[in-house]
Scaffold this motif. Structure first.
Motif, mmCIF file in Angstrom:
data_model
loop_
_atom_site.group_PDB
_atom_site.id
_atom_site.type_symbol
_atom_site.label_atom_id
_atom_site.label_comp_id
_atom_site.label_asym_id
_atom_site.label_seq_id
_atom_site.Cartn_x
_atom_site.Cartn_y
_atom_site.Cartn_z
ATOM 1 N N ARG A 104 40.659 53.347 36.375
ATOM 2 C CA ARG A 104 41.787 53.402 35.453
ATOM 3 C C ARG A 104 41.537 52.619 34.165
ATOM 4 N N GLY A 105 40.288 52.262 33.906
ATOM 5 C CA GLY A 105 39.947 51.718 32.603
ATOM 6 C C GLY A 105 39.482 50.278 32.554
ATOM 7 N N MET A 106 39.514 49.565 33.657
ATOM 8 C CA MET A 106 39.048 48.185 33.627
ATOM 9 C C MET A 106 37.523 48.181 33.538
ATOM 10 N N GLN A 107 36.992 47.316 32.708
ATOM 11 C CA GLN A 107 35.543 47.202 32.586
ATOM 12 C C GLN A 107 34.970 46.664 33.896
ATOM 13 N N ILE A 108 33.876 47.254 34.355
ATOM 14 C CA ILE A 108 33.335 46.904 35.664
ATOM 15 C C ILE A 108 32.877 45.453 35.721
ATOM 16 N N GLY A 109 32.271 44.956 34.662
ATOM 17 C CA GLY A 109 31.807 43.569 34.661
ATOM 18 C C GLY A 109 32.953 42.585 34.748
ATOM 19 N N VAL A 110 33.993 42.839 33.993
ATOM 20 C CA VAL A 110 35.169 41.971 34.015
ATOM 21 C C VAL A 110 35.882 42.087 35.357
ATOM 22 N N ALA A 111 36.055 43.316 35.841
ATOM 23 C CA ALA A 111 36.739 43.521 37.121
ATOM 24 C C ALA A 111 36.006 42.804 38.244
ATOM 25 N N TYR A 112 34.694 42.952 38.291
ATOM 26 C CA TYR A 112 33.931 42.327 39.365
ATOM 27 C C TYR A 112 33.954 40.812 39.244
ATOM 28 N N ALA A 113 33.856 40.296 38.025
ATOM 29 C CA ALA A 113 33.878 38.840 37.828
ATOM 30 C C ALA A 113 35.211 38.253 38.276
ATOM 31 N N VAL A 114 36.302 38.893 37.911
ATOM 32 C CA VAL A 114 37.622 38.392 38.305
ATOM 33 C C VAL A 114 37.783 38.505 39.820
ATOM 34 N N TRP A 115 37.401 39.646 40.387
ATOM 35 C CA TRP A 115 37.506 39.871 41.826
ATOM 36 C C TRP A 115 36.699 38.841 42.611
ATOM 37 N N ALA A 116 35.449 38.680 42.237
ATOM 38 C CA ALA A 116 34.583 37.751 42.959
ATOM 39 C C ALA A 116 34.971 36.300 42.689
ATOM 40 N N GLY A 117 35.271 35.975 41.446
ATOM 41 C CA GLY A 117 35.589 34.593 41.081
ATOM 42 C C GLY A 117 36.881 34.095 41.695
ATOM 43 N N LEU A 118 37.936 34.864 41.544
ATOM 44 C CA LEU A 118 39.214 34.437 42.121
ATOM 45 C C LEU A 118 39.172 34.495 43.641
ATOM 46 N N GLY A 119 38.463 35.488 44.172
ATOM 47 C CA GLY A 119 38.303 35.553 45.624
ATOM 48 C C GLY A 119 37.589 34.320 46.156
ATOM 49 N N THR A 120 36.541 33.900 45.456
ATOM 50 C CA THR A 120 35.804 32.705 45.860
ATOM 51 C C THR A 120 36.688 31.464 45.807
ATOM 52 N N ALA A 121 37.409 31.305 44.716
ATOM 53 C CA ALA A 121 38.283 30.132 44.574
ATOM 54 C C ALA A 121 39.358 30.113 45.662
ATOM 55 N N LEU A 122 39.940 31.257 45.950
ATOM 56 C CA LEU A 122 40.974 31.320 46.983
ATOM 57 C C LEU A 122 40.404 31.051 48.375
ATOM 58 N N ILE A 123 39.214 31.551 48.649
ATOM 59 C CA ILE A 123 38.591 31.310 49.957
ATOM 60 C C ILE A 123 38.270 29.830 50.128
ATOM 61 N N VAL A 124 37.815 29.178 49.076
ATOM 62 C CA VAL A 124 37.556 27.737 49.163
ATOM 63 C C VAL A 124 38.856 27.004 49.480
ATOM 64 N N MET A 125 39.945 27.378 48.795
ATOM 65 C CA MET A 125 41.246 26.750 49.066
ATOM 66 C C MET A 125 41.681 26.986 50.505
ATOM 67 N N ILE A 126 41.560 28.197 50.992
ATOM 68 C CA ILE A 126 41.951 28.516 52.368
ATOM 69 C C ILE A 126 41.092 27.738 53.354
ATOM 70 N N GLY A 127 39.807 27.656 53.082
ATOM 71 C CA GLY A 127 38.918 26.899 53.956
ATOM 72 C C GLY A 127 39.313 25.438 54.061
#
Length: 108
Positions: free
Chosen positions: A53-76
């Protein structure tokens, strides 16, 4: 705006799937494994829909991986008894800084 909703869903689903990994016990327990894999399928489908739907793949992946990583660290730290350290905090801060930097430059 729909692409951001898909990205948010992808992040939540990835975090759920990753949070379930320990309970699968190496994919030897059926229902935690099914739930984990289902969450990952939802994550990848939602991520692909955001990109379609138009999101740039590099930005989408960076946000997905980055925020996912930060949230997983918090949950851990908060729920799985993992230790917190200055190095871990610095690493998460650098990941978030990288995501912000990509969004400032890559989203325009």
């Amino acid at each position: 705006m729909v692409m951001y909703a898909f990205l948010a869903l992808a992040i939540v689903a990835e975090v759920v799937g990753t949070s379930l990994l320990k309970s699968t016990e190496g994919f030897t327990r059926l229902w935690p494994t099914v739930a984990c894999l289902a969450a990952y399928v939802v994550a990848f489908v939602a991520l692909s829909q955001g990109i379609a739907r138009g999101m740039q793949i590099g930005v989408a992946y960076a946000v997905w991986a980055g925020l996912g990583t930060a949230l997983i660290v918090m949950i851990g730290v908060l729920f799985l008894g993992e230790p917190i350290s200055a190095t871990k905090l610095l690493g998460v801060a650098l990941v978030i800084a990288g995501v912000i930097t990509l969004n400032l430059r890559g989203a325009h």
